[in-house]
Enzyme design. Structure first.
Site, PDB file in Angstrom:
ATOM      1  N   ASN A  35      71.160   0.169  38.946  1.00 17.00           N
ATOM      2  CA  ASN A  35      70.377  -1.025  38.625  1.00 17.00           C
ATOM      3  C   ASN A  35      70.711  -1.433  37.194  1.00 17.00           C
ATOM      4  O   ASN A  35      70.316  -0.764  36.252  1.00 17.00           O
ATOM      5  CB  ASN A  35      68.881  -0.688  38.756  1.00 17.00           C
ATOM      6  CG  ASN A  35      67.977  -1.788  38.233  1.00 17.00           C
ATOM      7  OD1 ASN A  35      68.409  -2.932  38.061  1.00 17.00           O
ATOM      8  ND2 ASN A  35      66.716  -1.458  37.981  1.00 17.00           N
ATOM      9  N   LYS A  43      69.687  -4.048  35.641  1.00 19.57           N
ATOM     10  CA  LYS A  43      68.598  -4.811  34.992  1.00 19.57           C
ATOM     11  C   LYS A  43      69.188  -6.068  34.317  1.00 19.57           C
ATOM     12  O   LYS A  43      70.159  -6.622  34.816  1.00 19.57           O
ATOM     13  CB  LYS A  43      67.847  -3.921  34.011  1.00 19.57           C
ATOM     14  CG  LYS A  43      67.499  -2.559  34.588  1.00 19.57           C
ATOM     15  CD  LYS A  43      66.613  -1.762  33.705  1.00 19.57           C
ATOM     16  CE  LYS A  43      66.416  -0.388  34.296  1.00 19.57           C
ATOM     17  NZ  LYS A  43      65.365   0.359  33.682  1.00 19.57           N
ATOM     18  N   HIS A  59      60.427  -2.923  41.671  1.00 18.28           N
ATOM     19  CA  HIS A  59      60.734  -2.056  40.519  1.00 18.28           C
ATOM     20  C   HIS A  59      59.554  -2.105  39.548  1.00 18.28           C
ATOM     21  O   HIS A  59      58.894  -3.128  39.400  1.00 18.28           O
ATOM     22  CB  HIS A  59      62.010  -2.548  39.833  1.00 18.28           C
ATOM     23  CG  HIS A  59      62.519  -1.595  38.803  1.00 18.28           C
ATOM     24  ND1 HIS A  59      61.979  -1.511  37.544  1.00 18.28           N
ATOM     25  CD2 HIS A  59      63.504  -0.660  38.855  1.00 18.28           C
ATOM     26  CE1 HIS A  59      62.615  -0.566  36.864  1.00 18.28           C
ATOM     27  NE2 HIS A  59      63.544  -0.036  37.637  1.00 18.28           N
ATOM     28  N   GLU A  98      59.395  -2.424  36.519  1.00 14.36           N
ATOM     29  CA  GLU A  98      59.469  -3.491  35.502  1.00 14.36           C
ATOM     30  C   GLU A  98      59.033  -4.829  36.095  1.00 14.36           C
ATOM     31  O   GLU A  98      58.491  -5.681  35.380  1.00 14.36           O
ATOM     32  CB  GLU A  98      60.896  -3.549  34.919  1.00 14.36           C
ATOM     33  CG  GLU A  98      61.147  -2.351  34.016  1.00 14.36           C
ATOM     34  CD  GLU A  98      62.586  -1.875  33.933  1.00 14.36           C
ATOM     35  OE1 GLU A  98      63.501  -2.626  34.326  1.00 14.36           O
ATOM     36  OE2 GLU A  98      62.792  -0.732  33.481  1.00 14.36           O
ATOM     37  N   GLU A 157      60.236   6.445  41.611  1.00 12.66           N
ATOM     38  CA  GLU A 157      60.573   6.357  40.197  1.00 12.66           C
ATOM     39  C   GLU A 157      59.305   6.497  39.359  1.00 12.66           C
ATOM     40  O   GLU A 157      58.557   5.515  39.188  1.00 12.66           O
ATOM     41  CB  GLU A 157      61.199   4.999  39.884  1.00 12.66           C
ATOM     42  CG  GLU A 157      62.457   4.708  40.658  1.00 12.66           C
ATOM     43  CD  GLU A 157      63.346   3.735  39.905  1.00 12.66           C
ATOM     44  OE1 GLU A 157      64.459   4.120  39.563  1.00 12.66           O
ATOM     45  OE2 GLU A 157      62.909   2.607  39.629  1.00 12.66           O
ATOM     46  N   GLY A 164      64.066   5.228  31.755  1.00 16.55           N
ATOM     47  CA  GLY A 164      64.626   4.862  30.450  1.00 16.55           C
ATOM     48  C   GLY A 164      64.132   5.697  29.292  1.00 16.55           C
ATOM     49  O   GLY A 164      64.365   5.360  28.137  1.00 16.55           O
ATOM     50  N   SER A 222      65.780   8.361  34.546  1.00 17.27           N
ATOM     51  CA  SER A 222      66.609   9.161  33.631  1.00 17.27           C
ATOM     52  C   SER A 222      67.581  10.095  34.347  1.00 17.27           C
ATOM     53  O   SER A 222      67.819  11.211  33.886  1.00 17.27           O
ATOM     54  CB  SER A 222      65.718   9.929  32.644  1.00 17.27           C
ATOM     55  OG  SER A 222      64.997   9.019  31.827  1.00 17.27           O
TER      56      SER A 222
HETATM   57  C1  PEP Z   1      65.558   2.313  36.744  1.00 18.21           C
HETATM   58  O1  PEP Z   1      65.457   1.354  36.032  1.00 18.21           O
HETATM   59  O2  PEP Z   1      65.392   2.179  37.956  1.00 18.21           O
HETATM   60  C2  PEP Z   1      65.877   3.601  36.149  1.00 18.21           C
HETATM   61  C3  PEP Z   1      65.732   4.665  36.878  1.00 18.21           C
HETATM   62  O3  PEP Z   1      66.309   3.596  34.833  1.00 18.21           O
HETATM   63  P1  PEP Z   1      66.908   4.850  34.013  1.00 18.21           P
HETATM   64  O4  PEP Z   1      67.901   5.535  34.904  1.00 18.21           O
HETATM   65  O5  PEP Z   1      67.547   4.238  32.806  1.00 18.21           O
HETATM   66  O6  PEP Z   1      65.759   5.732  33.683  1.00 18.21           O
END
Ligand code: PEP
Length: 256
Positions: free
Chosen positions: A12, A14, A99, A101, A169, A175, A214
């Protein structure tokens, strides 16, 4: 991993990536033909501005391209939005919906996310439905209650193993470099599996459950070895071809 489920590693991007980032997509596309990756599915979800060109780079290779969100309607007066049909028209195959976000930045509710997932499925695409608890919810012991509510509210009634993927998630792991313990990932994924199996029977048993938050080359193999983890949703580490490919290879390596 779940026996007989083909893993998916999804990146992803973003709101990252200008046209010069198409070179990264091209590198990943070319490498996706590596026989070491033949047992997994690979997907990149770049920003919508790059989506169509990205699909043209992937015409003859196994790398799939998807969207990061869609509107629930097919078309209409929704300035700035993109429909699932538009993503399908650009040859995208999957769409991330819900997601964290989007839930936070745009206040998306479970029922809105369900409508988006339905739109993705109606367009013939796969909906990747994201769920996950906040740090506060985890600390107060509400994780499984939150997941139950989000699953019940966000996953459409016509979900099947072919048209729906669930991405767990934890919001506090996205992040941040923080990752839940293996035991906590295992518990969450076992819970999601049992919820999906009791609602969708055999389809729920076969549905892909991704872990996201992460995921890096250094922790991917360990995370992917956990029961009911059928791949990863990767944010930051998917922006670098070598990192994304290393995560894909670690996932494929877990298949033995
Ligand atoms: C995400 O945005 O779905 C995500 C898992 O980000 P990151 O891998 O950077 O934690």
């Amino acid at each position: 991993m779940t026996p007989n489920i083909r893993p998916l590693v999804a990146g992803n991007w973003k709101m990252n990536g200008l046209r010069d980032a198409l070179g990264t997509i091209n590198e990943i596309a070319q490498s996706s033909e590596d026989s070491a990756l033949s047992k997994i599915d690979m997907l990149l979800c770049p920003p919508a501005t790059l989506l169509y060109v990205a699909t043209t780079l992937c015409e003859d290779v196994p790398l799939q391209i998807g969207g990061q969100d869609c509107h629930a309607n097919k078309s209409g007066a929704h300035t700035g939005d993109i429909s699932a049909d538009m993503i399908a028209d650009c040859l995208g195959t999957q769409i991330i919906v819900g997601h964290s976000e989007r839930r936070t930045d745009h206040g998306e509710t479970d029922s809105e996310i369900r409508a988006k997932a339905e739109a993705a499925i109606e367009a013939g695409l796969v909906a990747i439905v994201c769920i996950g608890e906040t740090e506060e919810e985890r600390k107060s012991g509400k994780t499984l209650d939150v997941l139950k509510t989000q699953l019940a509210g966000s996953v459409p009634d016509n979900a099947t193993a072919a048209n729906t993927v669930i991405a767990y998630e934890p919001v506090w792991a996205i992040g941040t470099g923080l990752v839940p313990s293996n035991g906590d990932v295992e518990e969450a994924h076992a819970f999601i599996r049992s919820e999906m199996a009791s609602r969708f029977n055999a389809e729920g048993e076969k549905m892909r459950l991704l872990y996201g938050g992460s995921v890096k080359p250094s922790n991917a193999a360990e995370l992917m070895a956990i029961a009911n983890v059928d791949g990863a949703l990767v944010g930051g580490a998917s922006l670098k071809s070598e990192d994304f490919l290393a995560i894909c290879k670690a996932t494929a390596g877990n298949l033995g």
